[in-house]
Write a protein that holds these residues in place. Structure first.
Motif, PDB file in Angstrom:
ATOM      1  N   GLY A   1       0.806  -1.211   0.000  1.00  0.00           N
ATOM      2  CA  GLY A   1       0.000   0.000   0.000  1.00  0.00           C
ATOM      3  C   GLY A   1       0.836   1.256   0.000  1.00  0.00           C
ATOM      4  N   PRO A   2       0.194   2.405  -0.133  1.00  0.00           N
ATOM      5  CA  PRO A   2       0.921   3.674  -0.219  1.00  0.00           C
ATOM      6  C   PRO A   2       1.547   4.062   1.110  1.00  0.00           C
TER       7      PRO A   2
ATOM      8  N   ILE B   1      -2.578 -12.758   3.554  1.00  0.00           N
ATOM      9  CA  ILE B   1      -2.189 -12.444   2.176  1.00  0.00           C
ATOM     10  C   ILE B   1      -3.320 -11.747   1.415  1.00  0.00           C
ATOM     11  N   GLU B   2      -4.556 -12.220   1.559  1.00  0.00           N
ATOM     12  CA  GLU B   2      -5.682 -11.585   0.861  1.00  0.00           C
ATOM     13  C   GLU B   2      -6.141 -10.321   1.570  1.00  0.00           C
ATOM     14  N   VAL B   3      -6.089 -10.305   2.893  1.00  0.00           N
ATOM     15  CA  VAL B   3      -6.445  -9.091   3.630  1.00  0.00           C
ATOM     16  C   VAL B   3      -5.501  -7.955   3.256  1.00  0.00           C
ATOM     17  N   SER B   4      -4.211  -8.263   3.204  1.00  0.00           N
ATOM     18  CA  SER B   4      -3.218  -7.258   2.843  1.00  0.00           C
ATOM     19  C   SER B   4      -3.477  -6.702   1.450  1.00  0.00           C
ATOM     20  N   ASP B   5      -3.741  -7.580   0.501  1.00  0.00           N
ATOM     21  CA  ASP B   5      -4.027  -7.135  -0.870  1.00  0.00           C
ATOM     22  C   ASP B   5      -5.242  -6.212  -0.901  1.00  0.00           C
TER      23      ASP B   5
ATOM     24  N   ALA C   1      -4.477  -2.794   0.924  1.00  0.00           N
ATOM     25  CA  ALA C   1      -3.546  -1.983   0.138  1.00  0.00           C
ATOM     26  C   ALA C   1      -4.261  -1.368  -1.060  1.00  0.00           C
ATOM     27  N   ALA C   2      -5.151  -2.141  -1.677  1.00  0.00           N
ATOM     28  CA  ALA C   2      -5.911  -1.619  -2.818  1.00  0.00           C
ATOM     29  C   ALA C   2      -6.858  -0.501  -2.397  1.00  0.00           C
ATOM     30  N   SER C   3      -7.234  -0.487  -1.117  1.00  0.00           N
ATOM     31  CA  SER C   3      -8.107   0.569  -0.595  1.00  0.00           C
ATOM     32  C   SER C   3      -7.325   1.774  -0.087  1.00  0.00           C
TER      33      SER C   3
ATOM     34  N   GLU D   1     -14.273 -10.235   5.132  1.00  0.00           N
ATOM     35  CA  GLU D   1     -14.920  -9.833   6.379  1.00  0.00           C
ATOM     36  C   GLU D   1     -13.908  -9.195   7.336  1.00  0.00           C
ATOM     37  N   PHE D   2     -12.695  -9.755   7.364  1.00  0.00           N
ATOM     38  CA  PHE D   2     -11.661  -9.176   8.240  1.00  0.00           C
ATOM     39  C   PHE D   2     -11.237  -7.805   7.721  1.00  0.00           C
ATOM     40  N   ALA D   3     -11.028  -7.690   6.415  1.00  0.00           N
ATOM     41  CA  ALA D   3     -10.646  -6.395   5.849  1.00  0.00           C
ATOM     42  C   ALA D   3     -11.743  -5.366   6.069  1.00  0.00           C
TER      43      ALA D   3
END
Length: 304
Positions: free
Chosen positions: A22-23, A43-47, A50-52, A288-290
């Motif tokens: 992420g930025p 791994i998916e939460v991070s993606d 970061a995209a948000s 759900e976690f993100a």
């Protein structure tokens, strides 16, 4: 299947291996894994985060992965105060004044400890299984047998046989725990193999054994954390905005409506039950976690 890249961040005690995404100017969020898991729980939460636009930091906890103690004479403590102190030290090393802390299992405990003792450093908290600060004074009080059965490894690790077993069978011990903790999670051998690389750390066994012996009153804490443990013994409240989560298929912690732990949260708090998710909730239900991280950020903005 991919591995998350990491870089080393130096604190006073540790060289912490962290994945970052992420930025750099995004809202910081630390994602904290549990035992026996690793950073790939996120791994998916991070993606997604970061995209948000979030600045995401996913560290290996002490004793895991490429995180290393800087000095051979440092006590290889796994106690809750040490885990919480590591979070604050990492924020200092990264020059992050305040961050959202989000975690499960050991990582959730580290997040709760840091939020309770250092609320000025915490924007908001996401914790699986709610309030995870341990009351060591009741360590000898039995739980219902069906819950005690799921914690077999707590008692195994009190013995030298358990230390030898963890040393020799790190991946196999993790597999048994994973299957009990998350009966609905259809993880693969490759998932387990990837996480098990984190257990090859030379300090893994010492940190894990100390963690369970300390929480059950069978090992002294490290002197450096005595003051923090004394403060935690008072069950300090969480004052920062919080979102807590329970998986309805968690093999260790039956899902609640949040009321059993409500008194520990005196700031804004929302509680959600995540359908069919087990103990490794961020890997089993990443969106759900993100979303919980996004929710607590909005709650924090509303309180400013």
């Amino acid at each position: 299947m991919r591995d998350l890249p990491t870089r080393s961040v130096v604190t006073d005690e540790l060289e912490v291996a962290c994945h970052e995404a992420g930025p750099a100017d995004g809202q910081p969020v630390l994602l904290l894994h549990g035992f026996p898991y690793d950073i790939h729980s996120y791994i998916e939460v991070s993606d997604s985060l970061a995209a948000s636009g979030y600045r995401v930091v996913v560290p290996y906890l002490r004793g895991h992965g490429l995180t290393r103690f800087r000095r051979p004479d440092t006590v290889r403590s796994g106690q809750q105060a040490a885990l919480g102190a590591d979070v604050i030290a990492l924020l200092d090393a990264l020059a992050i004044p305040r961050a959202i802390l989000a975690g499960f299992d050991w990582g959730g405990r580290a997040a709760c400890v840091a939020a309770a003792l250092h609320p000025e450093r915490v924007t908001g908290l996401v914790s699986v299984n709610s309030y995870l600060i341990q009351d060591i004074s009741v360590a000898t009080r039995p739980l219902p047998p069906e819950l005690e059965a799921g914690f077999w490894y707590f008692f195994y690790f009190l013995t030298e046989r358990g230390r030898a077993g963890l040393t020799a069978n790190r991946r196999a011990v993790a597999e048994v725990i994973w299957r009990h903790n998350s009966p609905n999670w259809d993880f693969t051998s490759a998932d387990l193999d990837r996480a098990a690389k984190a257990f090859d750390n030379s300090d893994y066994v010492d940190v894990v054994i100390h963690s369970y012996r300390h929480r059950l009153g069978h090992a002294a804490g490290a002197p450096a954390y005595a003051a923090a443990e004394a403060a935690l013994a008072l069950a300090p409240a969480i004052t920062v905005p919080a979102v807590t989560l329970d998986g309805t298929a968690d093999g260790n912690f039956p899902a609640t409506d949040g009321t059993p732990s409500a008194a520990h949260f005196v700031g804004p708090r929302a509680h959600h039950r995540v359908r069919d998710a087990g103990h490794n909730l961020p890997q089993e239900a990443p969106e759900e976690f993100a979303d919980a991280v996004r929710e607590v950020f909005e709650a924090a903005r509303a309180t400013r």
